[in-house]
Structure formats: C-alpha cells, structure tokens
Design an enzyme around this catalytic site. Structure first.
Site, PDB file in Angstrom:
ATOM      1  N   GLU A  57      35.597  17.804  74.550  1.00 43.96           N
ATOM      2  CA  GLU A  57      34.806  16.907  73.743  1.00 43.96           C
ATOM      3  C   GLU A  57      35.731  15.911  72.931  1.00 43.96           C
ATOM      4  O   GLU A  57      35.453  14.519  72.592  1.00 43.96           O
ATOM      5  CB  GLU A  57      33.798  17.810  72.829  1.00 43.96           C
ATOM      6  CG  GLU A  57      32.966  18.416  73.592  1.00 43.96           C
ATOM      7  CD  GLU A  57      32.363  19.342  72.509  1.00 43.96           C
ATOM      8  OE1 GLU A  57      32.280  19.166  71.305  1.00 43.96           O
ATOM      9  OE2 GLU A  57      31.732  20.402  73.065  1.00 43.96           O
ATOM     10  N   ARG A  91      38.186  33.975  76.776  1.00 45.49           N
ATOM     11  CA  ARG A  91      36.883  34.825  76.722  1.00 45.49           C
ATOM     12  C   ARG A  91      36.760  35.478  78.326  1.00 45.49           C
ATOM     13  O   ARG A  91      36.338  36.460  78.585  1.00 45.49           O
ATOM     14  CB  ARG A  91      35.587  34.374  76.330  1.00 45.49           C
ATOM     15  CG  ARG A  91      35.828  34.079  74.722  1.00 45.49           C
ATOM     16  CD  ARG A  91      34.603  33.800  74.284  1.00 45.49           C
ATOM     17  NE  ARG A  91      34.459  33.707  72.766  1.00 45.49           N
ATOM     18  CZ  ARG A  91      33.442  33.716  72.110  1.00 45.49           C
ATOM     19  NH1 ARG A  91      32.410  33.780  72.563  1.00 45.49           N
ATOM     20  NH2 ARG A  91      33.604  33.527  70.649  1.00 45.49           N
TER      21      ARG A  91
END
Length: 186
Positions: free
Chosen positions: A105, A68
């Site tokens: 994560e 992004r």
C-alpha cells in the site's frame, strides 16, 4: 476430502478470532487469528482443515511467507510429510538467494528464498495468513518458480475479497475462512 468437516472446523476457528475495526488503517476490519495458537486444540484444527483440503495431493514442500506463514506452515508441512521452506524479507537468509519485489500500500518490499532448497519439479504449497492485494503471495510464487518448483496451490486462513488478490495468483487459491466482501463502512 470432507467439505462438511472442513466447514465445521472453520466455524470453530472463526469463533476464536478477535476483530479490530479500522486497524491498521481506516476502513479495514482486522481479524486477528493469533488466538488460535493459544489453544492447542484450535491450532490442531487449523492444520487439520488444511490437511483435509489438500487431501491426497502430492506435496514436497510447504512454503511459508514471513511472518505469519511461519506460524502454521511448518506444522502443516509435518502433517503432510513435506519439508518447510521460508520466504523471508530481503537480507535475512544466508547464502545464494532469489529475490522478488512486490508492491504494498505504501511502497514496495522484497522477498527472498534460498536458491538450493527446492528441487526442480517439486510440488509446492504456498501458505500465509491472509490474502489481501495478492502482492506478497504472487511474489512468493515467482520465487518458487525461480527455484524450479511447481506450485500446486496457495492456502490462506482468511481473505479480503474486495481487494481482488486472487487475480494476481496464477494457481488456485483456497481460503479456509470466508473473507470480507467489502471494505468496512463507518
């Protein structure tokens, strides 16, 4: 730099975001900023807000993180009269590269930057859509340092404040839109 103008631009941009509770995982309120790119005037305002924030600081390169950061990084670089340099996931850049690993994560990942794209001492902004844990941004910062570049600042559209990602960054960070102060409560 006009803080008032930046605040007004940020309000307009925030109004265009779409929210998705519990995406991509439980407890996360995902704020999708992609609708900004469907409206040219909002896209210009996003770039303008960052440009106003940067002001007269000398910037040689804008480094955008995959993926992004690629959406607005080149346009911001053009507006600042700077070059654009991508930081990509491992194995996607040709030629000699520097590599840095970062924790996610659910495991780890690697970013790379081409070795010969940033000159020693060049002033660099690092941009991405969101500051979460700070792992990917910190990794990009490590790569810029390996090239000899000098990080001026990190720029983000949004921030998940409760994840304390700023703590991993060794240079100032600017977030255009106020972040989420805490995890989504169900």
């Amino acid at each position: 730099m006009s803080q008032v103008e930046i605040s007004e631009l940020a309000k307009e941009i925030r109004a265009s975001l779409k929210q998705f509770p519990n995406f991509p995982s439980e407890g996360i309120l995902f704020e999708d900023f992609l609708p900004v790119f469907t409206k040219p005037d909002l896209f210009q305002k996003l770039v303008r807000a960052f440009q106003l924030h940067v002001g007269e600081q000398k910037v040689d390169y804008v480094v955008g993180l995959e993926s992004r950061g690629f959406l607005f990084g080149p346009t911001l670089a053009l507006a600042l009269g700077a070059g654009f340099v991508p930081v990509r996931k491992a194995g996607k850049l040709p030629g000699p590269v520097f590599t840095a690993e970062f924790q996610k994560e659910y495991g780890s990942d690697k970013f790379q930057i081409q070795k010969d794209v940033i000159e020693e001492g060049a002033k660099v902004l690092i941009v991405d859509d969101i500051l979460a844990t700070g792992g990917s941004a910190s990794s990009a910062g490590e790569l810029v340092k390996q090239t000899g570049g000098d990080i001026v600042e990190y720029l983000f559209v949004m921030e998940l404040d409760f994840l304390n990602g700023r703590d991993k960054l060794d240079k100032p960070a600017f977030t255009l839109l106020s972040g989420q102060a805490e995890k989504l409560q169900n």
